[in-house]
Design a protein around this motif. Structure first.
Motif, PDB file in Angstrom:
ATOM      1  N   GLU A 358       0.828  -1.202   0.000  1.00  0.00           N
ATOM      2  CA  GLU A 358       0.000   0.000   0.000  1.00  0.00           C
ATOM      3  C   GLU A 358       0.868   1.260   0.000  1.00  0.00           C
ATOM      4  O   GLU A 358       0.610   2.217  -0.750  1.00  0.00           O
ATOM      5  CB  GLU A 358      -0.910  -0.018   1.224  1.00  0.00           C
ATOM      6  N   ASN A 359       1.918   1.257   0.831  1.00  0.00           N
ATOM      7  CA  ASN A 359       2.836   2.405   0.833  1.00  0.00           C
ATOM      8  C   ASN A 359       3.492   2.589  -0.535  1.00  0.00           C
ATOM      9  O   ASN A 359       3.628   3.716  -1.037  1.00  0.00           O
ATOM     10  CB  ASN A 359       3.918   2.215   1.898  1.00  0.00           C
ATOM     11  N   ARG A 369       5.328   1.406 -11.531  1.00  0.00           N
ATOM     12  CA  ARG A 369       5.264  -0.051 -11.436  1.00  0.00           C
ATOM     13  C   ARG A 369       5.798  -0.470 -10.053  1.00  0.00           C
ATOM     14  O   ARG A 369       6.884  -0.069  -9.643  1.00  0.00           O
ATOM     15  CB  ARG A 369       6.110  -0.672 -12.552  1.00  0.00           C
ATOM     16  N   VAL A 370       5.002  -1.264  -9.373  1.00  0.00           N
ATOM     17  CA  VAL A 370       5.398  -1.833  -8.075  1.00  0.00           C
ATOM     18  C   VAL A 370       5.617  -3.331  -8.267  1.00  0.00           C
ATOM     19  O   VAL A 370       4.729  -4.031  -8.769  1.00  0.00           O
ATOM     20  CB  VAL A 370       4.332  -1.574  -6.993  1.00  0.00           C
ATOM     21  N   ASP A 387       9.544  -0.121  -5.515  1.00  0.00           N
ATOM     22  CA  ASP A 387       8.757   0.928  -6.174  1.00  0.00           C
ATOM     23  C   ASP A 387       9.696   1.953  -6.809  1.00  0.00           C
ATOM     24  O   ASP A 387      10.926   1.909  -6.629  1.00  0.00           O
ATOM     25  CB  ASP A 387       7.820   1.604  -5.157  1.00  0.00           C
ATOM     26  N   ARG A 388       9.106   2.883  -7.557  1.00  0.00           N
ATOM     27  CA  ARG A 388       9.855   3.969  -8.190  1.00  0.00           C
ATOM     28  C   ARG A 388       9.426   5.322  -7.638  1.00  0.00           C
ATOM     29  O   ARG A 388       9.465   6.334  -8.324  1.00  0.00           O
ATOM     30  CB  ARG A 388       9.640   3.936  -9.697  1.00  0.00           C
ATOM     31  N   GLY A 417       1.599   7.312   8.945  1.00  0.00           N
ATOM     32  CA  GLY A 417       2.850   7.119   9.664  1.00  0.00           C
ATOM     33  C   GLY A 417       2.881   5.840  10.471  1.00  0.00           C
ATOM     34  O   GLY A 417       3.742   5.681  11.350  1.00  0.00           O
ATOM     35  N   LEU A 418       1.951   4.920  10.197  1.00  0.00           N
ATOM     36  CA  LEU A 418       1.892   3.663  10.942  1.00  0.00           C
ATOM     37  C   LEU A 418       2.336   2.452  10.122  1.00  0.00           C
ATOM     38  O   LEU A 418       2.603   1.391  10.680  1.00  0.00           O
ATOM     39  CB  LEU A 418       0.458   3.395  11.449  1.00  0.00           C
ATOM     40  N   GLY A 419       2.402   2.582   8.788  1.00  0.00           N
ATOM     41  CA  GLY A 419       2.641   1.423   7.934  1.00  0.00           C
ATOM     42  C   GLY A 419       3.927   0.690   8.270  1.00  0.00           C
ATOM     43  O   GLY A 419       3.922  -0.516   8.571  1.00  0.00           O
ATOM     44  N   LEU A 420       5.052   1.392   8.231  1.00  0.00           N
ATOM     45  CA  LEU A 420       6.334   0.745   8.507  1.00  0.00           C
ATOM     46  C   LEU A 420       6.453   0.356   9.978  1.00  0.00           C
ATOM     47  O   LEU A 420       7.143  -0.618  10.314  1.00  0.00           O
ATOM     48  CB  LEU A 420       7.480   1.671   8.106  1.00  0.00           C
TER      49      LEU A 420
END
Length: 454
Positions: A358-359, A369-370, A387-388, A417-420
């Protein structure tokens, strides 16, 4: 036995009892041996006394010579005792004739002709006899006492010694119990100190003038207090940040709803409704991430759950984000893994992968492109998301996994700010590692390394 006090008392009492019993056995054996030796010496001296008196009489054995042993005491004593006049004596000549005997002596010969000690049953009684042979006088003096009398004497002496020892045992038990209670008093004081503490007091315990044995426990408790205090501080910060992050989009939703209600035209109303939709999506993501963080930090029993294929977990997460990727014009590409890998912790792994993907989608430019893949590396399995996007600034990397931290490259209005932070918490729970590094040609490479044995 769950009581340390009772267990310690039982151990000390058993050890003391074993020593006490050994001492009693030793005293009993030693006393019996010594008393028997004294009685044997009495027999020997009595026989020699009779022979000496006969020798002084010119070798003539008086009819009452054997009665002289009646005056010999059973033990060295100055007064009368129950064991007086318990010896018997016979004087036999070498011709086989009985020359003299004491009162009460049996008519049967007390012993054979050998000198020294012997035991013999005479008239139903076992006698301990000492035979003194005098070659010059041609006589054999036999002095003996009944074994029953001897055993009674020994028993009385032993009982006289053991009775005080038996009385000492309860006293020892009381002293041991008192010593154990006094010795464990520091534990009771520590328990009272902890019981009197309010739940909010997490300050360190004072170990000054504390028993050496309690200092490791107090040190461990102080360490626990520090960790609990740190956890409470994190929870307070988490609650404050979460409230702040939820308050902002909710206020925006309220404002856009009011705009939609009073919009003068359809275009303004449509724009307000679009803003409401976006705000709901962001709030939904925030709530979902809060739930993911809670799940990552609370233990869940996973050993009884069915194992799931890692590649399948990655594919399901990517499938769930396909709509988001399409809406932002981002291509989501998966590389199939030839090596199967299964885990029972899919409930933890899936949110970590979802937050990484998602990030990556949110920071990718339109038409970007991911890439995501699963492979093996040096005994580990590796999930890679590339990612790029703008990547993480070098100054922001030390804080990239902190809660509610947004780096300089974070898109405005997106992310919480919670994803990682969620990914890092999941890796800590699963025994894995999150690696973040710049991607060649621009963008970011995020890798999850997990033990292949999982």
């Amino acid at each position: 036995m769950n009581s340390i006090r009772k267990r310690l008392f039982a151990i000390l009492l058993a050890a003391t009892g074993a020593v006490w019993l050994s001492a009693v056995v030793w005293i009993q054996h030693s006393t019996r041996t010594e008393v028997s030796h004294v009685l044997d010496r009495r027999l020997q001296e009595s026989a020699q006394m009779v022979a000496s008196l006969i020798g002084r009489n010119g070798g003539i054995v008086a009819p009452d010579a054997a009665t002289l042993v009646d005056a010999a005491p059973a033990l060295p004593d100055t007064g009368r005792h129950d064991f007086a006049r318990q010896l018997i004596c016979q004087v036999w000549g070498f011709d086989g004739q009985l020359k003299s005997e004491s009162d009460g002596a049996p008519s049967q010969r007390l012993a054979d002709g050998r000198a020294g000690f012997s035991e013999r049953e005479v008239e139903g009684e076992i006698w301990r006899v000492y035979s003194h042979v005098d070659e010059d006088l041609g006589i054999r003096v036999m002095v003996g006492d009944a074994r029953s009398v001897r055993d009674r004497l020994v028993g009385d002496v032993v009982i006289g010694l053991l009775a005080p020892a038996l009385l000492i045992l309860p006293l020892l038990a009381g002293l041991i119990w008192f010593a154990v209670r006094r010795g464990l008093e520091p534990l009771d004081r520590l328990a009272r100190t902890l019981a009197a503490r309010p739940a909010t007091d997490l300050s360190a315990l004072d170990d000054h003038n504390t028993a050496t044995e309690l200092k490791p426990m107090i040190g461990a408790l102080n360490g626990l207090f520090r960790r609990v205090d740190a956890a409470r501080e994190r929870e307070r910060s988490f609650t404050a940040f979460a409230a702040h992050e939820l308050k902002t989009p909710l206020a925006g939703l309220k404002t856009q709803a009011q705009i939609a209600q009073i919009a003068p035209d359809e275009t303004t109303r449509a724009r307000a409704l679009a803003q409401i939709t976006g705000g709901v999506d962001r709030t939904d993501r925030m709530v979902r991430q809060l739930l993911d963080m809670t799940a990552a930090e609370n233990p869940v029993e996973t050993c009884n759950l069915p194992a799931q294929d890692g590649a399948r977990i990655l594919a399901e997460v990517a499938e769930g984000l396909a709509g988001l990727a399409a809406s932002r014009g981002v291509t989501l590409a998966l590389d199939d893994s030839p090596d199967p890998w299964r885990t029972t912790q899919a409930a933890l792994l899936a949110p970590a992968l979802r937050n990484l993907l998602e990030n990556a989608i949110l920071v990718s430019p339109d038409g970007g492109r991911v890439e995501a893949r699963l492979d093996r590396l040096d005994g580990h399995v590796r999930f890679s998301v590339l990612d790029r996007g703008p990547g993480i600034a070098e100054a922001d990397r030390p804080r990239a996994t902190e809660r509610f931290w947004r780096g300089a490259a974070s898109p405005s209005g997106q992310g919480s700010g919670l994803g990682l932070a969620i990914v890092a918490a999941v890796m800590a729970r699963m025994g894995g590692e999150l690696r973040l590094s710049p991607r060649d040609g621009g963008g970011e490479r995020a890798e999850l390394l997990l033990p292949a044995a999982a």
